[in-house]
Structures are given as structure tokens and as C-alpha cells.
Write a protein that holds these residues in place. Structure first.
Motif, PDB file in Angstrom:
ATOM      1  N   THR A   6       0.825  -1.201   0.000  1.00 21.66           N
ATOM      2  CA  THR A   6       0.000   0.000   0.000  1.00 21.66           C
ATOM      3  C   THR A   6       0.862   1.255   0.000  1.00 21.66           C
ATOM      4  O   THR A   6       0.575   2.215  -0.724  1.00 21.66           O
ATOM      5  N   ILE A   7       1.919   1.256   0.782  1.00 20.60           N
ATOM      6  CA  ILE A   7       2.820   2.406   0.807  1.00 20.60           C
ATOM      7  C   ILE A   7       3.526   2.556  -0.539  1.00 20.60           C
ATOM      8  O   ILE A   7       3.683   3.667  -1.057  1.00 20.60           O
ATOM      9  N   ALA A  10       1.192   4.116  -2.904  1.00 19.94           N
ATOM     10  CA  ALA A  10       1.103   5.560  -2.693  1.00 19.94           C
ATOM     11  C   ALA A  10       2.282   6.272  -3.364  1.00 19.94           C
ATOM     12  O   ALA A  10       2.115   7.343  -3.956  1.00 19.94           O
ATOM     13  N   ALA A  13       1.613   6.327  -6.972  1.00 19.15           N
ATOM     14  CA  ALA A  13       0.582   7.330  -7.273  1.00 19.15           C
ATOM     15  C   ALA A  13       1.192   8.722  -7.346  1.00 19.15           C
ATOM     16  O   ALA A  13       0.840   9.524  -8.213  1.00 19.15           O
ATOM     17  N   GLY A  14       2.124   9.015  -6.447  1.00 27.36           N
ATOM     18  CA  GLY A  14       2.821  10.295  -6.507  1.00 27.36           C
ATOM     19  C   GLY A  14       3.675  10.413  -7.746  1.00 27.36           C
ATOM     20  O   GLY A  14       3.733  11.455  -8.389  1.00 27.36           O
ATOM     21  N   ALA A  22      -5.332   9.943  -3.488  1.00 25.88           N
ATOM     22  CA  ALA A  22      -4.632   8.662  -3.363  1.00 25.88           C
ATOM     23  C   ALA A  22      -4.000   8.524  -1.977  1.00 25.88           C
ATOM     24  O   ALA A  22      -3.899   7.412  -1.451  1.00 25.88           O
ATOM     25  N   ILE A  23      -3.604   9.638  -1.378  1.00 27.52           N
ATOM     26  CA  ILE A  23      -3.037   9.604  -0.026  1.00 27.52           C
ATOM     27  C   ILE A  23      -4.094   9.130   0.958  1.00 27.52           C
ATOM     28  O   ILE A  23      -3.853   8.245   1.778  1.00 27.52           O
ATOM     29  N   ALA A  26      -4.972   5.376   0.434  1.00 26.12           N
ATOM     30  CA  ALA A  26      -3.937   4.488   0.953  1.00 26.12           C
ATOM     31  C   ALA A  26      -3.901   4.514   2.477  1.00 26.12           C
ATOM     32  O   ALA A  26      -3.678   3.483   3.115  1.00 26.12           O
ATOM     33  N   ALA A  27      -4.143   5.682   3.078  1.00 25.45           N
ATOM     34  CA  ALA A  27      -4.162   5.777   4.539  1.00 25.45           C
ATOM     35  C   ALA A  27      -5.330   4.981   5.117  1.00 25.45           C
ATOM     36  O   ALA A  27      -5.172   4.305   6.139  1.00 25.45           O
ATOM     37  N   THR A  69       1.718   7.377   4.165  1.00 21.65           N
ATOM     38  CA  THR A  69       1.324   7.431   2.762  1.00 21.65           C
ATOM     39  C   THR A  69       1.596   8.808   2.166  1.00 21.65           C
ATOM     40  O   THR A  69       1.960   8.909   0.998  1.00 21.65           O
ATOM     41  N   GLY A  70       1.447   9.851   2.969  1.00 20.57           N
ATOM     42  CA  GLY A  70       1.769  11.196   2.485  1.00 20.57           C
ATOM     43  C   GLY A  70       3.251  11.335   2.171  1.00 20.57           C
ATOM     44  O   GLY A  70       3.635  11.937   1.166  1.00 20.57           O
ATOM     45  N   TYR A  73       3.911   9.342  -1.012  1.00 20.04           N
ATOM     46  CA  TYR A  73       3.375  10.085  -2.157  1.00 20.04           C
ATOM     47  C   TYR A  73       4.311  11.247  -2.511  1.00 20.04           C
ATOM     48  O   TYR A  73       4.627  11.472  -3.675  1.00 20.04           O
TER      49      TYR A  73
END
Length: 84
Positions: A6-7, A10, A13-14, A22-23, A26-27, A69-70, A73
């Protein structure tokens, strides 16, 4: 293993330039994985009357997932900028 994927998703996605939604997605996924892994402990805590502590734990877990996740990303966006 699902948490790492998942991370990584993310970060992809970034890198791919997806929106900031997306953040959050994923969170939510990370927090859900954490809750499912520790579901018996949450149930036992509710039986013991520790609802307030459990709520605080769930919120902290979500905030940790949001930061992870942020960060992933943001790293993906940075790599996209450096790549070209």
C-alpha cells in the motif's frame, strides 16, 4: 506485506501524478489493515470498558497511516520531478 504494498502504491501514485485523494485512500487501507490485524485486542478492550483509549488508538493509527502514505506520495512526486 499488504501494508508495504500500500505504501509502495502511494509512492507510485505520486510518481504517476495522481491526485491527492490517493493519499487518503492508501491511509484508509493501511488503517484498515492495522485494525483487522488487532481486531481481537480492540474487542477485548471494549469488553473491559476502554473505549476512549481505543478511539484514541484508532485515530493515532490513522494519523500514522496518513503520514506514511503522504511521505511516500511526496517521495514519488519528488522522483517524478527529478526524473524529468
Amino acid at each position: 506485506m499488504l501494508g508495504f504494498l500500500t505504501i509502495f502504491a502511494a509512492a507510485l501514485a505520486g510518481f504517476g501524478g495522481l491526485g491527492a485523494w490517493a493519499i487518503a485512500a492508501a491511509a484508509i487501507a493501511l488503517a484498515s489493515f492495522s485494525y483487522s490485524e488487532h481486531q481481537q485486542l480492540y474487542r477485548r478492550g471494549q469488553e473491559l470498558g476502554l473505549t476512549e483509549a481505543l478511539r484514541a488508538t484508532v485515530v493515532r493509527s490513522f494519523l500514522n497511516a496518513l503520514m506514511a502514505t503522504g511521505g511516500a506520495y511526496g517521495a514519488g512526486m519528488l522522483l517524478r520531478l527529478l526524473h524529468g
